[in-house]
Design a protein around this motif. Structure first.
Motif, mmCIF file in Angstrom:
data_model
loop_
_atom_site.group_PDB
_atom_site.id
_atom_site.type_symbol
_atom_site.label_atom_id
_atom_site.label_comp_id
_atom_site.label_asym_id
_atom_site.label_seq_id
_atom_site.Cartn_x
_atom_site.Cartn_y
_atom_site.Cartn_z
ATOM 1 N N UNK A 26 0.853 -1.182 0.000
ATOM 2 C CA UNK A 26 0.000 0.000 0.000
ATOM 3 C C UNK A 26 0.889 1.232 0.000
ATOM 4 N N UNK A 27 0.311 2.379 -0.342
ATOM 5 C CA UNK A 27 1.093 3.615 -0.384
ATOM 6 C C UNK A 27 0.161 4.816 -0.315
ATOM 7 N N UNK A 28 0.733 5.968 0.067
ATOM 8 C CA UNK A 28 -0.063 7.199 0.142
ATOM 9 C C UNK A 28 0.848 8.394 0.365
ATOM 10 N N UNK A 29 0.362 9.563 -0.025
ATOM 11 C CA UNK A 29 0.933 10.830 0.427
ATOM 12 C C UNK A 29 0.295 11.193 1.759
ATOM 13 N N UNK A 30 0.941 12.129 2.492
ATOM 14 C CA UNK A 30 0.485 12.446 3.847
ATOM 15 C C UNK A 30 0.547 13.954 4.146
ATOM 16 N N UNK A 31 0.081 14.830 3.250
ATOM 17 C CA UNK A 31 0.118 16.267 3.574
ATOM 18 C C UNK A 31 -0.846 16.618 4.700
ATOM 19 N N UNK A 32 -0.419 17.565 5.528
ATOM 20 C CA UNK A 32 -1.223 18.021 6.660
ATOM 21 C C UNK A 32 -1.425 19.535 6.561
ATOM 22 N N UNK A 33 -2.660 19.953 6.760
ATOM 23 C CA UNK A 33 -3.030 21.364 6.687
ATOM 24 C C UNK A 33 -3.519 21.801 8.058
#
Length: 343
Positions: free
Chosen positions: A134-141
């Protein structure tokens, strides 16, 4: 913490902390769209090996493979807590190689800032390996005083059967809706005022060429726009983190944060995703390329929502709820242009 490798273009700037692979100091046209945790500068937290390195250093955005705890080893895998080496720069893209293979796969990260618009493009190239990941980006605002959230069309929206933090969930667990917005008496488009720790999984509507999440920040008076290609990243995981996580180093102080995690993962609802025909991992061996972009713009006067975002003829068009549009030069995704040519 080691020094970051910095990129600059026009009025845009970003760093990559090469010892862990996290973005730092992203500034797009004078605005800081992303969030870093407050304990990064606390020596006692940084020295505590009982806390995963990814949590100690949590900053702005990183690439996770495997996502969360879906594989052996530390949460979010080596990508989020192992060194990356700068390979070089080619056609305006800086390329970095992950030193540690993931299930035998080699990973290369490309970062490119636009000279013409407040845009950061990213690209990850995954080569070889065996098994599935599995994979993902993880940007936080971060939102100082709340905000509104809008997305591209979704065909399914779900919460896990078990809350991330017992008794601290704002949303009902184990529920499903067929669109993003109203959710069993709750409004997903408004960031909650109350203490909460929630996780929402959104499945892209079939046929969407562009997936997007727009966060309109009230106090900052800006819009943070996260872009993906749904064929590569079929789900968007929204992490509402507003003081509901009590364990160290969180200690109830991680407030006003929304994670916008585009990925291909089980995401605590794997059975439901697979039953709906949504992939939850990549088969390793062939070469895979994952595109992503982060955009920042000032909040246009008169807007209270986002009705559509499109990418046509290399132009990004953001349409407000009053039907007026803001257009930005985007160009091509890194993987769709001659930029995909690591030195």
């Amino acid at each position: 913490m080691t020094d970051a490798h910095w990129l600059e273009a026009g009025s845009n700037r970003v760093g990559l902390e090469t010892d862990v692979g996290h973005l730092t100091g992203l500034c797009l046209d004078g605005r800081a769209p992303l969030h870093a945790v407050p304990w990064r500068g606390e020596p006692d937290v940084q020295a505590d090996d009982a806390i995963p390195l990814v949590d100690r250093r949590l900053s702005e955005d990183f690439f996770a493979m495997p996502f969360g705890g879906e594989g052996a080893g530390p949460p979010h895998g080596p990508c989020a807590q192992s060194p990356w080496d700068h390979r070089g720069r080619n056609n305006g893209v800086d390329w970095f190689d992950l030193r540690t293979p993931v299930l035998g796969a080699r990973l290369c990260k490309g970062l490119a800032l636009s000279e013409e618009a407040p845009i950061l493009k990213q690209c990850h190239v995954i080569e070889g390996g065996s098994g599935a990941a599995s994979l993902a980006h993880h940007p936080m605002v971060h939102m100082q005083d709340g905000g509104r959230i809008f997305t591209s069309a979704k065909r399914r929206v779900m919460t896990p059967q078990t809350a991330l933090e017992a008794g601290k969930n704002w949303l009902p667990s184990g529920q499903t809706a067929t669109a993003f917005g109203a959710f069993h008496g709750f409004d997903l488009t408004r960031y909650p005022d109350q203490v909460t720790e929630d996780f929402v999984v959104c499945v892209e509507e079939p046929g969407n060429d562009l997936g997007w999440t727009a966060v309109m920040r009230e106090a900052e008076r800006d819009i943070v726009l996260i872009l993906k290609r749904p064929a590569q990243l079929p789900i968007t995981m929204l992490w509402y983190s507003n003081g509901g996580r009590s364990a160290r180093p969180w200690n109830g102080r991680h407030r006003g944060v929304l994670g916008v995690e585009d990925g291909c993962a089980a995401a605590l609802v794997g059975d439901a995703l697979r039953a709906a025909g949504v992939p939850t991992a990549y088969a390793l061996g062939p070469t895979h390329v994952i595109d992503h972009a982060i955009v920042s713009l000032a909040w246009p006067q008169g807007w209270s929502g986002i009705s559509d975002v499109t990418l046509e003829n290399e132009a990004l068009r953001i349409v407000g709820d009053d039907k007026r549009a803001v257009c930005l030069p985007f160009g091509s995704w890194i993987s769709q242009s001659d930029l995909l040519a690591p030195p």
